[in-house]
Write an enzyme that holds these catalytic residues in place. Structure first.
Site, PDB file in Angstrom:
ATOM      1  N   LYS A 195       1.084   4.182  -2.847  1.00  0.00           N
ATOM      2  CA  LYS A 195       0.738   5.580  -2.557  1.00  0.00           C
ATOM      3  C   LYS A 195       1.933   6.508  -2.777  1.00  0.00           C
ATOM      4  O   LYS A 195       1.764   7.667  -3.163  1.00  0.00           O
ATOM      5  CB  LYS A 195       0.198   5.697  -1.134  1.00  0.00           C
ATOM      6  CG  LYS A 195      -1.128   4.947  -0.916  1.00  0.00           C
ATOM      7  CD  LYS A 195      -2.228   5.487  -1.814  1.00  0.00           C
ATOM      8  CE  LYS A 195      -3.584   4.866  -1.538  1.00  0.00           C
ATOM      9  NZ  LYS A 195      -4.639   5.431  -2.391  1.00  0.00           N
ATOM     10  N   ILE A 214      -8.673   8.099   8.380  1.00  0.00           N
ATOM     11  CA  ILE A 214     -10.017   8.629   8.146  1.00  0.00           C
ATOM     12  C   ILE A 214     -11.028   7.525   8.452  1.00  0.00           C
ATOM     13  O   ILE A 214     -10.811   6.357   8.081  1.00  0.00           O
ATOM     14  CB  ILE A 214     -10.171   9.096   6.671  1.00  0.00           C
ATOM     15  CG1 ILE A 214      -9.007  10.031   6.251  1.00  0.00           C
ATOM     16  CG2 ILE A 214     -11.529   9.767   6.455  1.00  0.00           C
ATOM     17  CD1 ILE A 214      -8.859  11.312   7.047  1.00  0.00           C
ATOM     18  N   TYR A 236       0.838  -1.210   0.000  1.00  0.00           N
ATOM     19  CA  TYR A 236       0.000   0.000   0.000  1.00  0.00           C
ATOM     20  C   TYR A 236       0.869   1.256   0.000  1.00  0.00           C
ATOM     21  O   TYR A 236       0.643   2.184  -0.792  1.00  0.00           O
ATOM     22  CB  TYR A 236      -0.899  -0.039   1.235  1.00  0.00           C
ATOM     23  CG  TYR A 236      -1.871   1.103   1.368  1.00  0.00           C
ATOM     24  CD1 TYR A 236      -3.040   1.138   0.609  1.00  0.00           C
ATOM     25  CD2 TYR A 236      -1.644   2.139   2.275  1.00  0.00           C
ATOM     26  CE1 TYR A 236      -3.945   2.180   0.742  1.00  0.00           C
ATOM     27  CE2 TYR A 236      -2.541   3.174   2.421  1.00  0.00           C
ATOM     28  CZ  TYR A 236      -3.690   3.198   1.651  1.00  0.00           C
ATOM     29  OH  TYR A 236      -4.582   4.232   1.789  1.00  0.00           O
TER      30      TYR A 236
END
Ligand code: NAP
Length: 253
Positions: free
Chosen positions: A165, A194, A161
């Site tokens: 990114k 988030i 990941y």
């Protein structure tokens, strides 16, 4: 320019990938509230994407959804062509679709490395590759890539990941330099933690521990990200390009 005009997206068409829920849905709502019509790219659950359409409808903007796995180069071409034909333009592209397949690197399956890179990074390439030509012809456009603080700082258990990114940040800066002279801006947003389906899978004790490291003391909400995307998509941000904007409650401090 008046303050209202600076944020006005009336007459603009925004494509939002992964707009069926979470941060993507909040972005669709935000851009619609500023006057944009919305094309939502989704892959899975039709009921969820229909909730996005209903949310956009509250702002009296047009919203259509398109099923497309963003890791599929040819399908992305087909879909961007269709969106441009249906709406007449693509003015704003938000590369938001993303997944996680977390595992320590020494135990990570090759298939999980490939899947995450294919959706998160190649997906952003695919959609940008097929949308940017139209923006160049129009001599205007905004591309906003949803990266992550994991792409800036790394994160244990997220080698795939974080690499995807971080790759989005390289893509953002390179493309920004390629197209700046054509009136197109390309920026990345790097959210911290988030509160969405992506983080709801974390165990409660880990969430509390993480929140304890965030100076603002809490996870963000999807509108925290949508607000900055609404800004970057607007005329108010015409002089901002090749940037990575962290929205992380101060996590980096
Ligand atoms: P989410 O609720 O899991 O939403 C992810 C979205 O991506 C869903 O709409 C999903 O559609 C879509 N998607 C997944 N694979 C796709 C594919 N192959 N093609 C097209 N769409 C696909 O996650 P989120 O938290 O809102 O995340 C949105 C973005 O923010 C992601 O790029 C994520 O990496 C980034 N981000 C999130 C956080 C966080 O803390 N939540 C932090 C940093 C960055 P389906 O529902 O149809 O699968």
């Amino acid at each position: 320019m008046t303050l209202k005009k600076s944020f006005d997206l009336s007459g603009k068409v925004a494509v939002v990938t992964g707009g069926s829920r979470g941060i993507g849905r909040a972005i669709c709502e935000r851009l619609a509230s500023q006057g944009a019509d919305i094309a939502v790219v989704y892959v899975g659950d039709k009921a969820e994407v229909e909730e996005t359409v209903a949310a956009v409808a509250k702002h009296k903007r047009r919203c259509q959804y398109y099923e497309c796995d963003v890791s599929d180069f040819d399908k992305c071409k087909e879909i961007t062509d269709k969106i441009a034909a249906d709406f007449g333009a693509i003015d704003i592209l938000v590369n938001n679709a993303g997944i996680t397949r977390d595992m320590l690197l020494m135990q990570m399956k090759e298939s999980d490395w490939d899947l995450v890179l294919d959706i998160n990074l190649k997906g952003a390439f695919n959609m940008s590759r097929h949308a940017v030509g139209r923006m160049i012809r129009n001599k205007s456009g905004k591309i906003i890539n949803i990266s992550s603080t994991a792409g800036c700082d790394g994160n244990p258990g997220q080698g795939n990941y974080s690499a995807s990114k971080a790759g989005m940040i390289g893509l953002t800066k390179s493309l920004a330099k390629e197209v700046a002279s054509r009136g197109i801006t390309v920026n990345a947003v790097a959210p911290g933690f988030i509160d969405t389906a992506m983080t709801q899978v974390l165990k409660d004790d880990l969430k509390s521990k993480v929140a304890g490291h965030i100076p603002l003391g809490r996870f963000g909400v999807p509108t925290d990200i949508a607000n900055i995307v609404g800004y970057l998509a607007s005329p108010a941000a015409d002089y901002i390009t090749a940037q990575v904007i962290r929205v992380d409650g101060g996590l980096s401090v």
